[in-house]
Structures are given as structure tokens and as C-alpha cells.
Enzyme design. Structure first.
Site, PDB file in Angstrom:
ATOM      1  CB  SER A 178      -0.964  -0.313   1.286  1.00  0.00           C
ATOM      2  OG  SER A 178      -0.553  -0.031   2.131  1.00  0.00           O
ATOM      3  CG  HIS A 206      -3.887  -0.686  -2.575  1.00  0.00           C
ATOM      4  ND1 HIS A 206      -3.698   0.404  -2.387  1.00  0.00           N
ATOM      5  CD2 HIS A 206      -3.514  -0.785  -1.259  1.00  0.00           C
ATOM      6  CE1 HIS A 206      -4.425   0.717  -1.094  1.00  0.00           C
ATOM      7  NE2 HIS A 206      -3.963   0.197  -0.239  1.00  0.00           N
ATOM      8  CE  LYS A 238      -7.532   1.166   0.774  1.00  0.00           C
ATOM      9  NZ  LYS A 238      -7.035   0.164   1.495  1.00  0.00           N
TER      10      LYS A 238
HETATM   11  C1  LIG Z   1      -6.727  -0.252   3.191  1.00  0.00           C
HETATM   12  C2  LIG Z   1      -6.138  -0.898   3.320  1.00  0.00           C
HETATM   13  C3  LIG Z   1      -6.953  -1.967   4.319  1.00  0.00           C
HETATM   14  C4  LIG Z   1      -8.163  -1.785   4.925  1.00  0.00           C
HETATM   15  O1  LIG Z   1      -9.005  -1.709   4.106  1.00  0.00           O
HETATM   16  P1  LIG Z   1     -10.778  -1.588   4.670  1.00  0.00           P
HETATM   17  O2  LIG Z   1     -11.349  -0.873   3.582  1.00  0.00           O
HETATM   18  O3  LIG Z   1      -9.980   0.120   4.368  1.00  0.00           O
HETATM   19  O4  LIG Z   1     -10.064  -0.978   5.781  1.00  0.00           O
HETATM   20  C5  LIG Z   1      -6.717  -2.922   4.203  1.00  0.00           C
HETATM   21  N1  LIG Z   1      -5.001  -3.771   3.828  1.00  0.00           N
HETATM   22  C6  LIG Z   1      -4.706  -3.110   2.944  1.00  0.00           C
HETATM   23  C7  LIG Z   1      -3.325  -3.712   2.362  1.00  0.00           C
HETATM   24  C8  LIG Z   1      -4.954  -1.345   2.243  1.00  0.00           C
HETATM   25  O5  LIG Z   1      -4.059  -0.981   2.181  1.00  0.00           O
END
Ligand SMILES: *Cc1c(COP(=O)(O)O)cnc(C)c1O
Length: 392
Positions: A178, A206, A238
Site C-alpha cells: 500500500s 490495492h 478502493k
Molecule cells: C486500506 C487497506 C485495508 C483496509 O481496508 P478498509 O476497507 O479501508 O478497512 C486493508 N489492507 C490494505 C493493504 C489496505 O491498504
């Protein structure tokens, strides 16, 4: 102990170290341009990679479902909150991922905590990439299993750790990291796990929607089916532009999580309208491959320009394009200089990233155009010039 004095001292320390975090106020939908703190700015900071968070088809699907189901789901899935929209979304996500079943969680954080803490416990071993997302690290710690990190994206380091004792062995990695944007070496990691009898879990927050010809994420990118990659996590807030997350895998895995995953059991289901919106999003993700093509073109344009400027970009082919700046203070100064020029990027500092690797986290969206990349590059050139070299 006095609460105000005790907590206040820690806050002052954080401010002094340039590590204090602040929220800007958003007054528009996500998009290439947003209104933040009352200003129109060009944003390279969201994870809305495909530009779907404000797509009219998805907004309409959300509104139509809210008319039918209302807003709140009213209960957890196991009580009376599991609506037909949730069920349909789970079935569609499972089919899309080529897995037996999928299970919705309220957030990615909870899916990660929920999967890891249900799968391993005391007496077991959990191995994690040292740059894994905080939710994966937290899940590993919470589980009570023996917890070890291995060198970033290094299958040889993982192989060595896999000789450690443990009844169940779980290997956990981000699919796309990330804060760095690189892709996990799954073609080496997956067979290694199979050979050593370890279970592989990949969090594709991602990559899902972004990688793969149809947007199936790292699993599609590397052609990893359910046998090679048995525990697949996708998040929906995302690339998919909505909210929530899921675990996909065998019928046995999902059945087990429904029985034993506390963050699944003891929380209210996401609103059915969010599930309906995500179903509309899935249709767009599959059909509109131009969004992924656009991202590839934007990233290529950015990397060519950044190389000309001599910026220290990381080796990433994904829409996450971090530029290293070094110290926390310099990172904040460059972030502020970009903001002055109408551009918002994430300024990422420890503890989110290792010390002395503070960075601008630049992310692209299919909502951006070529001209936006050029504006960003011009602003970066000016901001780096204005902030000078780092003093040793
Ligand atoms: C953003 C993210 C999460 C968390 O997901 P949410 O739905 O925002 O709680 C988990 N793992 C990674 C790698 C992330 O970047």
C-alpha cells in the site's frame, strides 16, 4: 494519573517530531479534482483508482436499493441482517474471483483481523511481510500465534522462516504493497507455501479492480486459482469505489469463518444499499477495461516525467507511485508547497513507513487526464526546488 496532562504530553511530543496527523475537510465527491478545506485542488491522494466512487450508475443503484431496503441493515448477518443484496454480491464476487464462495465483511481492516485471528492461534505460526498493512500485522498479533515478519517481498527469507515450528502455518502478504506500490512475488511465494504445507493469505486491497485483464487483481494477474491462493481478501472501498471487504476461498473456509470469525459474527452488516452499489460497480469493473488502460498510460507518463526531474520514485508499476523525500520535516514542507500550488498528495511518515523513508504517496485515478499529470510534474519540480536539498 491526570488524563489531560498525560495525553497532552504525548501529543506535544508527536507535534515536535513532525509526526502529528491532521484531517482535511472534504466538501465534494471523490474525483480528479476535489474541494478540500474549502479549496478546489487536483488530488493525487485517494484510492479511488478507477474513478468509480461517484459514478452515476453506482449512485443510482445505491439510491434504488435504499428505497427498497432503507438505510440500516439492522443486525449482524447471523441474526437478521443478511439481505438478498448481500447474498447476490457474495455470489457474484465468488464467481468473479473464481472461488467457491465469498464472505462480506464490514471493512478490510475487519476482514484481515477476522480471517487471521480465526485461522491461527497459540501453537501456530503466522509469517508476514515486514511491509504488510497495519491491519494484517494487528491480526497476526491479536491471533496469539507465534508471529514473525520476513524481509520485504523476499521468498528466500520466507522459506527460511517456514522451517520454524507451528501446527498451522499461515503466510500473509499484501498483494500490492500500500505504501510502496510494488506487487508481491506470488509466483514464487505460492508454490513455496504449497510445498511446505503453509496456508497463503493475500490482501489485495490495492490490486482488486486494478490489476488483471478483467480487474480480478493479483490473483488474475498471476493466474492463481483457489488451490494456489486459498485465502484471498479483497476490499471494496478502493478500486471498487464503495465500501466493505470480502474473503474468498473454498466453501469449507467460508463456512469456518462464519462459525469462528468474531469480527464477522459480532458486527452489524453493511447497509444492503452498499452491497447493491457494489454489484453495479462490479459490472463496470468487468466491462470498462479502459479504466485500467488509462491508469497504465498515466503511470507511464508520470514515471517518464519524474525520471527527467531526477525524483526518487520507487520501482512500482501500479497506480501507487511514491516519491521518497527522506525526513519527516522535508516531507511536510514539500507537501505544503504542493498544496500552495493547488495539489494534494499524501504525506506518509513513520510509523506508517520505516524511519527516514518519509514519502509523497502519489496515486492516480482513471478520472485523471494527461494534462493533470503534467500539472503535477510542474508542481513537483517547483516544490522540490523551493524546499532545497536535505541537509545532512
Ligand atoms: C486500506 C487497506 C485495508 C483496509 O481496508 P478498509 O476497507 O479501508 O478497512 C486493508 N489492507 C490494505 C493493504 C489496505 O491498504
Amino acid at each position: 494519573m491526570d488524563l489531560e496532562a498525560e495525553l497532552g504530553a504525548q501529543l506535544a511530543e508527536r507535534r515536535a517530531a513532525n509526526l502529528y496527523r491532521e484531517r482535511r475537510l472534504l466538501a465534494s465527491p471523490q474525483g480528479g479534482r476535489v474541494v478540500l478545506d474549502g479549496r478546489q485542488v487536483l488530488a493525487f491522494s485517494s484510492n479511488d483508482y478507477l474513478g468509480l466512487a461517484n459514478h452515476p450508475d453506482i449512485v443510482r443503484a445505491f439510491a434504488a436499493a435504499a428505497e427498497r431496503f432503507g438505510v440500516g441493515s439492522g443486525a449482524s448477518h447471523l441474526v437478521c441482517g443478511h439481505a438478498s443484496e448481500h447474498q447476490a454480491l457474495e455470489e457474484e464476487l465468488a464467481a468473479f474471483c473464481g472461488r467457491d464462495r465469498a464472505l462480506l465483511f464490514a471493512t478490510g481492516y475487519m476482514a484481515n483481523l477476522g480471517a487471521i485471528s480465526a485461522l491461527v492461534a497459540s501453537g501456530d505460526l503466522v509469517l508476514e511481510d515486514r511491509l504488510n498493512h497495519a491491519s494484517l500485522l494487528d491480526g497476526g498479533l491479536l491471533s496469539g500465534a507465534r508471529f514473525q515478519r520476513y524481509l520485504h517481498n523476499d521468498p528466500a527469507a520466507l522459506a527460511e522462516r517456514l522451517t520454524m515450528a507451528g501446527r498451522r502455518k499461515l503466510v500473509v502478504t499484501d498483494g500490492v504493497f500500500s505504501m510502496d506500490g510494488d506487487i508481491a512475488e506470488l509466483p514464487a511465494i505460492a508454490p513455496l507455501c504449497s510445498a511446505r504445507g503453509a496456508w497463503l493469505m493475500v490482501d489485495d486491497a490495492h490490486g482488486f479492480g486494478v490489476l488483471g485483464r478483467r480487474g480480478g487483481g493479483v490473483a488474475e494477474h498471476f493466474g492463481l486459482g483457489q488451490d494456489a491462493l486459498p485465502i484471498l481478501i479483497g476490499t471494496l472501498g478502493k478500486g471498487f469505489g464503495t465500501a466493505g471487504a470480502f474473503v474468498a476461498g473454498s466453501a469449507t473456509l467460508i463456512d469456518y469463518l462464519v462459525q469462528f470469525s468474531r469480527p464477522y459474527i459480532y458486527t452489524t452488516a453493511i447497509p444492503p444499499a452498499v452491497a447493491a452499489a457494489t454489484r453495479a460497480s462490479l459490472q463496470l469493473v468487468m466491462a470498462e477495461s479502459w479504466r485500467r488502460d488509462r491508469l497504465v498510460a498515466l503511470v507511464a507518463r508520470f514515471r517518464a516525467g519524474a525520471a527527467q526531474l531526477g525524483l526518487e520514485v520507487l520501482p512500482s508499476s501500479t497506480p501507487i507511485q511514491p516519491v521518497l523525500v527522506g525526513s519527516e520535516a522535508r516531507c511536510m514542507a514539500i507537501g505544503a508547497a504542493l498544496w500552495q500550488r493547488g495539489i494534494h498528495v499524501g504525506t506518509i511518515r513513520p510509523p506508517t513507513v520505516p524511519k527516514n523513508t518519509a514519502r509523497l504517496r502519489i496515486t492516480f485515478s482513471a478520472a485523471h487526464g494527461d494534462g493533470d499529470v503534467d500539472l503535477l510534474l510542474d508542481a513537483l519540480a517547483e516544490a522540490f526546488a523551493a524546499c532545497g536539498e536535505e541537509s545532512p
